[in-house]
Enzyme design. Sequence first.
Site, short mmCIF file in Angstrom:
data_model
loop_
_atom_site.label_atom_id
_atom_site.label_comp_id
_atom_site.label_asym_id
_atom_site.label_seq_id
_atom_site.Cartn_x
_atom_site.Cartn_y
_atom_site.Cartn_z
N MET A 142 -27.64 -0.84 -4.52
CA MET A 142 -27.60 -1.07 -3.08
C MET A 142 -26.76 -0.06 -2.33
SD MET A 142 -27.31 -4.94 -1.98
CE MET A 142 -25.88 -4.90 -3.07
N PRO A 143 -26.26 0.97 -3.02
CA PRO A 143 -25.41 1.94 -2.28
C PRO A 143 -26.21 2.69 -1.22
CG PRO A 143 -25.20 2.25 -4.66
CD PRO A 143 -26.38 1.34 -4.44
N TYR A 144 -25.47 3.17 -0.24
CA TYR A 144 -26.03 4.07 0.78
C TYR A 144 -25.22 5.35 0.74
CZ TYR A 144 -26.92 6.16 5.33
OH TYR A 144 -27.23 7.05 6.33
N VAL A 188 -30.06 4.12 -1.61
CA VAL A 188 -30.63 4.91 -0.52
C VAL A 188 -29.81 6.19 -0.35
CG1 VAL A 188 -31.06 4.95 1.98
CG2 VAL A 188 -31.48 2.86 0.67
#
Lengths: 67, 67, 67, 67, 67, 67
Positions: E1-3, E41
């Site tokens: 889920m990192p951006y 992402v």
Amino acid sequence: MPYVNIRITREGASAEQKARLIRGVTELLQATLGKNPATTVVVIDEVDTDNWGIGGESVTARRKTGK
Amino acid sequence: MPYVNIRITREGASAEQKARLIRGVTELLQATLGKNPATTVVVIDEVDTDNWGIGGESVTARRKTGK
Amino acid sequence: MPYVNIRITREGASAEQKARLIRGVTELLQATLGKNPATTVVVIDEVDTDNWGIGGESVTARRKTGK
Amino acid sequence: MPYVNIRITREGASAEQKARLIRGVTELLQATLGKNPATTVVVIDEVDTDNWGIGGESVTARRKTGK
Amino acid sequence: MPYVNIRITREGASAEQKARLIRGVTELLQATLGKNPATTVVVIDEVDTDNWGIGGESVTARRKTGK
Amino acid sequence: MPYVNIRITREGASAEQKARLIRGVTELLQATLGKNPATTVVVIDEVDTDNWGIGGESVTARRKTGK
């Protein structure tokens, strides 16, 4: 001279893990685009799970329902 | 209407110093580009030295080696 | 080592004006917090007026109604 | 796949309010642009009032003078 | 889920180079922190050299003087 | 006084759609947190599909393989 901002949920990443992220991203930018490591800046933001949403709900709520 | 984000390492900036930064950036945007101070937003992020990297290592590590 | 992101609407800022912004912000961070100008990064984003909203409407719409 | 970053002053928003923001923004992106909720990411940053400036002064200072 | 947001000067990075950056950062987050690649992402911003400053001057100016 | 940054792939969002996003997010912040619409700023960034990655590959590549 690149600037990289890595945003993750705050779930216990250690200083050592964050140091490896910083080193890894810096090396990747040098290997891929020839960017100078000396001026590559990497900033990691750790965000509370109440404040991170995906799929329309917070990560806190998702963890409770086993997602 | 400009939005300015200033990111620095968290190393003891005082409320007074941050107030001077806010005032200074707002005045600069008015002097340089004629921007309306009333709607100029300035946000300062203070980031732990473990989470800020330059030259492939964290600022925490750099401070220890006298860089 | 600060990183500053200045976001403004794209309305014809010249290269000279942007150079003055870069110089001014860098000097301000040195004067206020003692930050090293050599590693201060300033990035200016110019955003189309269709893509910038304030007061619930785009700047394009506001310009048309004289706001 | 959108990424939305909401920045507000830290003034006591509850987990429930933040959950409603996350849900609302995700639904809005689906209704307006057909974006897939499953991959829409929303990150809320709460910023100390000393670190948020508008009109050339911090929100802390503005609150004191009743603005 | 990192951006992850990677900001570089616009100086001709190819689609293939950018694809390698995306793949490399995603793999690094999985190897270092166990992050799920499916929801990682990565967004690359390419910024005009007039709009990127370091050391108090734009990259455009630095290139002219051989820095 | 909130600042909202919406980042989407550049795939033909119209000015009307973007205006609806701006209006909708502004109303949501008022309804959820009582934020003043007059000083709510919304900035939309449209990013080329070559520059947006998810699952370790660019959106350009994903579109070609029907993902």
